[in-house]
Design an enzyme around this catalytic site. Sequence first.
Site, PDB file in Angstrom:
ATOM      1  N   ASP A 179      -0.121  19.509 -20.545  1.00 28.17           N
ATOM      2  CA  ASP A 179      -0.866  18.261 -20.651  1.00 28.17           C
ATOM      3  C   ASP A 179       0.044  17.380 -21.496  1.00 28.17           C
ATOM      4  OD1 ASP A 179      -2.354  16.115 -21.473  1.00 28.17           O
ATOM      5  OD2 ASP A 179      -4.201  17.244 -21.797  1.00 28.17           O
ATOM      6  N   TYR A 234       0.831  -1.210   0.000  1.00 26.79           N
ATOM      7  CA  TYR A 234       0.000   0.000   0.000  1.00 26.79           C
ATOM      8  C   TYR A 234       0.861   1.253   0.000  1.00 26.79           C
ATOM      9  CZ  TYR A 234      -3.821   3.156   1.205  1.00 26.79           C
ATOM     10  OH  TYR A 234      -4.734   4.160   1.181  1.00 26.79           O
ATOM     11  N   HIS A 262     -20.379  13.026 -26.064  1.00 23.40           N
ATOM     12  CA  HIS A 262     -20.054  12.138 -27.178  1.00 23.40           C
ATOM     13  C   HIS A 262     -19.882  10.683 -26.755  1.00 23.40           C
ATOM     14  CE1 HIS A 262     -16.307  13.501 -25.432  1.00 23.40           C
ATOM     15  NE2 HIS A 262     -15.680  12.482 -25.970  1.00 23.40           N
TER      16      HIS A 262
HETATM   17  C1  PLP Z   1      -4.355  15.369 -24.586  1.00 26.89           C
HETATM   18  C2  PLP Z   1      -5.117  14.508 -23.630  1.00 26.89           C
HETATM   19  N1  PLP Z   1      -5.273  14.888 -22.362  1.00 26.89           N
HETATM   20  C3  PLP Z   1      -5.939  14.145 -21.469  1.00 26.89           C
HETATM   21  C4  PLP Z   1      -6.531  12.967 -21.838  1.00 26.89           C
HETATM   22  C5  PLP Z   1      -7.321  12.174 -20.807  1.00 26.89           C
HETATM   23  O1  PLP Z   1      -6.641  11.015 -20.442  1.00 26.89           O
HETATM   24  P1  PLP Z   1      -7.372   9.681 -19.954  1.00 26.89           P
HETATM   25  O2  PLP Z   1      -8.130   9.132 -21.106  1.00 26.89           O
HETATM   26  O3  PLP Z   1      -6.244   8.798 -19.526  1.00 26.89           O
HETATM   27  O4  PLP Z   1      -8.269  10.031 -18.827  1.00 26.89           O
HETATM   28  C6  PLP Z   1      -6.406  12.520 -23.149  1.00 26.89           C
HETATM   29  C7  PLP Z   1      -7.033  11.247 -23.555  1.00 26.89           C
HETATM   30  O5  PLP Z   1      -7.172  10.915 -24.691  1.00 26.89           O
HETATM   31  C8  PLP Z   1      -5.689  13.324 -24.077  1.00 26.89           C
HETATM   32  O6  PLP Z   1      -5.549  12.966 -25.359  1.00 26.89           O
END
Ligand code: PLP
Length: 464
Positions: free
Chosen positions: A220, A72, A455
């Site tokens: 991101d 854990y 979607h």
């Molecule tokens: C650019 C981007 N950010 C975030 C995500 C979200 O990630 P997850 O599907 O692992 O939740 C995605 C998923 O396709 C993505 O393409």
Amino acid sequence: MNLPYAEPYRIKTIEVIHRSTRSERETWIAAARFNLFNLRSERVFVDLLTDSGTGAMSSAQWSEMMLGDESYAGASSFYKLKDSVREVMGFEHFLPAHQGRAAENVLMSTLIGSGKDGVGKVVPGNSHFDTTKGHIESRGAHALDCTVDEAFDPTLERPFKGNVDLAKLEKVFSEHKREDIPLCILTVTCNSSGGQPVSMENIKAVSGMCRKKGVPLFLDAARFAENAYFIKTREAGYANKSIREIARQMFSHSDGATMSSKKDGIVNIGGLILFRDEELYQRASVFNIMYEGFNTYGGMAGRDLGALSVGLKEATEMEYLESRIGQVAYLGRLLDGYGVPVLKPFGGHAIFVDAKRCLPRVPKEELIAQTLGIEAYLEGGVRGVEIGTLLADRDPDTRRERYPALELLRLAIPRRTYTNAHMDYVAATLANVFERRDSIRRGYRITREAPILRHFTVELEPMS
Ligand SMILES: Cc1ncc(COP(=O)(O)O)c(C=O)c1O
């Protein structure tokens, strides 16, 4: 003679897939209410719905699965991942999360708040991914798209169409107070604008503007390695740097990142939240413990942490990236050769078919890209995904449809999973649909939809 291309791996395990008949597919898609997400996977022949969590792991990753430490707290698998994160991304502080959107939830809870704490706030960036936008808008804030205009011209060949337009960002900064901008997000590569990369120069410039305003910059980083590949191959001054050097440099301009590890981590599940600042990490860990799990596993099994520790390294090997991005370009060139309109230049993880030009007779109110996705499925059992009106969701204030500039069918290619013969099949499928484009005049209407991220679960019926 130059030796031809060959994949830098061989196949040890296979998974059988089946072709079906058109009449079977007609029955199945109607039963799925014309939503490709509702199809059972065995009813799909080549599945290009997503490159997320669908890649093939290496024997080294499977070995780590067996070595997974399921303690854990303080699992050795976590510390293997910590070493990889430091080496590949250059961060000391991170939290695992079960996937990308979970990482977003934790980060937005920390920086925006809960409930409707985000009302009156804005989060600028290049085209935000749908779950990112969901986490911003569900808190009452607005995601402001500052992507360069050239991203919205699908025919324009430019090296970095994921870039932020600095003038648009400047406008956001001048119109909003610092306290109303909890963060700025740069998505690398930019999925929603076609898997297009962001240049190092742009990352640096956005970072400089954010620092000046005092706004934290987060990446991101779902496809950070593919972005680094494009910097290496397209931006002056990076040709002789390794992918990892470039990746670390990209991250060095940020205050942190979220990552869906299901992409450039080459694992089936997992996510990361990375922090430069220890204090912010501490604040976020409270949310992570509430929503995900203790700091050393955060919603992931030990075995998955181990597989990710290897995947991050494999995804940042140049030989792998050449093969990966080469296969995407192979499909793009085939489609281009058949005259099927595709977004240029080809993206890192997917080919985006320009649905408006592919099905010119379908009205925009009738969901052009979704119609193309259904046609591709009916034609050859190929599943892509709509990046268009359905994905754009309604305006959160007016509830009106927000018709996006581009209606795209994304053909996302799972990592190390399909051969180029599959790409030949996919290209021929799309070419056949394109050939009968003049006979496709009607699309679909919505019969049921969720208030946000519709979607995934929307239900449709044909217009004719
Ligand atoms: C650019 C981007 N950010 C975030 C995500 C979200 O990630 P997850 O599907 O692992 O939740 C995605 C998923 O396709 C993505 O393409």
